[in-house]
Design a protein around this motif. Structure first.
Motif: not given
Ligand SMILES: [Zn+2]
Length: 440
Positions: A139-154, A93-99
């Motif tokens: 939750a860290r939200g605005a303090a973060l640079t936006p994601l520069t790479r896709p992120l996945a949980i498996t 199983q995979w859960a993706w944030l980003g492409d």
């Protein structure tokens, strides 16, 4: 084999088991916002699934009802966070944030299945911490640079190999280390084949096989796992980084004797394979101790398995692991030699078959150093004798592992444990790692 369909599905939908919270459960106290808070809510949801009422241990075996309930939980976690959910050709199983197709993805996760009467943490700690780490990042939200790479949980399927006898089936298939043909030969104790089990669970066994295109899209895989020893407890650290996984394998020893009456057969006339087996167990212990390795006969099958019958066959499985290949070879060769010598004295025929083998895994130094830098440079680096999906994937993907302290060192048992503060430290460390890798 004991099936978990009844207890797993029943408990999952029936709410909490009666009685007090078991000692192995993380306390429900909710801390602050972000990942640590969501960790406990998820932990409590997952906790009853596949938990056996008598033993208190987990029976989450591949493609059973309990496994289906764990998978449904994973999917619900993904969808409730707006992640793109998918199942790969091997049932992982995979859960993706980003492409998912963008490449160079940062992937984290672990497994949700268990050994027979396993603990709550081996596997699930990594999956729950992954979702909690994502919540922490948000939750860290605005303090973060936006994601520069896709992120996945498996969630890798059938990691423990409890049902079909081969560990890490989901990741082995994906990495091409287990062929479709070999996978089709796997059978559980009831004679059900892997493809039959997958099909009954609603998955397409025709599709299984190597998935190089998917693995090529992963830039880094980080698996968080409960430690299965006491190195962190002894060093006083909550979180560690893996250096290497010891080489390990499983060997089947078949001792063939002669069935006969336990009451009427004179001792001198017997060909009793149990005696040879017993001597071999002692030899394994002795050789492992001499070499600084480990060797275990933890599973046995006896025919005809009658109280009043001398066995015709004793089949024992040796699991052995050592820090390096040469030491492991020395131990297993010595155990086999001792078994053959004893078999000769006892009139027993012996066959030894290596059923599986995983060579030493050295995790990628660059990624390991990067994790250490992200986590402040003072994180202990330790080896482990336990196999993991991360070890399988490391052949194809830059891979690293984080370990969370387990004060007793006990694993594969209901006594497996990690304290609340240590689980929180694991979530925050994983969030730091994901931020460091995917937001810069
Ligand atoms: Zn595990």
């Amino acid at each position: 084999m004991t099936r978990s369909d009844g207890t797993g599905a029943g408990e999952a939908h029936g709410g909490s088991a009666p009685g007090a919270r078991p000692a192995t459960s993380a306390p429900a106290a909710v801390r602050g916002g972000g990942g640590p808070a969501s960790f406990h809510a998820m932990w409590d949801e997952l906790r009853p699934i596949g938990r056996h009422a008598d033993s208190g241990g987990y029976r989450r075996f591949a493609w059973t009802g309990a496994d289906a309930d764990c998978r449904a939980w994973f999917r619900a976690q993904a969808e409730s966070r707006g992640l793109a959910y998918e199942v790969d050709r091997n049932g992982n199983q995979w859960a993706w944030l980003g492409d998912p197709l963008a490449g160079d993805a940062v992937v984290t996760g672990s497994h949700l299945d268990s050994v027979p009467d396993g603990g709550a943490f081996d596997g699930p700690l990594g999956v729950v911490s992954s979702f909690a780490a994502l919540d922490e990042l948000r939750a860290r939200g605005a303090a973060l640079t936006p994601l520069t790479r896709p992120l996945a949980i498996t969630n890798f399927g059938d990691e423990e190999g409890a049902r079909f006898g081969l560990a890490c089936v989901g990741s082995r298939l994906a990495a091409g280390q287990l062929t479709k043909e070999k996978a089709y030969e796997l059978r559980d104790a009831d004679g059900t084949t892997l493809p039959q089990a997958m099909e009954r669970a609603g998955y397409d066994p025709d599709a299984i096989g190597a998935d190089p295109e998917r693995l090529a899209r992963i830039g880094a895989f980080v698996e968080l796992h409960v430690e299965q020893g006491r190195a962190l407890d002894l060093s006083g650290d909550r979180v560690g980084i893996a250096s290497a996984i010891w080489p390990h394998g499983r060997w089947r020893f078949d001792f063939h004797g002669e069935a006969n009456h336990a009451g009427t057969t004179r001792l001198v006339d017997r060909r009793d394979p149990m005696l040879t087996y017993a001597a071999t167990v002692l030899a394994a212990r002795q050789e492992a101790a001499l070499a600084g390795a480990v060797a275990t006969f933890g599973k046995i099958a006896v025919e005809p398995n009658g109280v009043n019958a001398i066995p015709s066959l004793v089949r024992g499985w040796l699991d052995s692991r050592a820090a390096d290949q040469a030491t492991l070879d020395t131990v297993v060769t010595a155990v086999e030699k001792a078994a053959r010598e004893q078999a000769g004295r006892d009139g027993i025929d012996l066959d030894v078959v290596r059923e599986s083998f995983t060579p030493v895994v050295e995790f990628e130094h660059a990624l390991r150093d990067e994790l250490n830098r992200i986590l402040g440079g003072a994180v202990p680096v330790l080896g482990t004798g336990a196999g993991h999906d991360a070890g399988i994937l490391s052949a194809a993907v830059p891979t690293a592992m984080l370990f969370v302290r387990n004060p007793t060192g006990v694993s594969h048992s209901p006594r497996e444990f990690a304290a609340e503060d240590d689980c929180t430290a694991g979530v925050l460390a994983l969030a730091d790692v994901l931020e460091g890798l995917a937001c810069r």
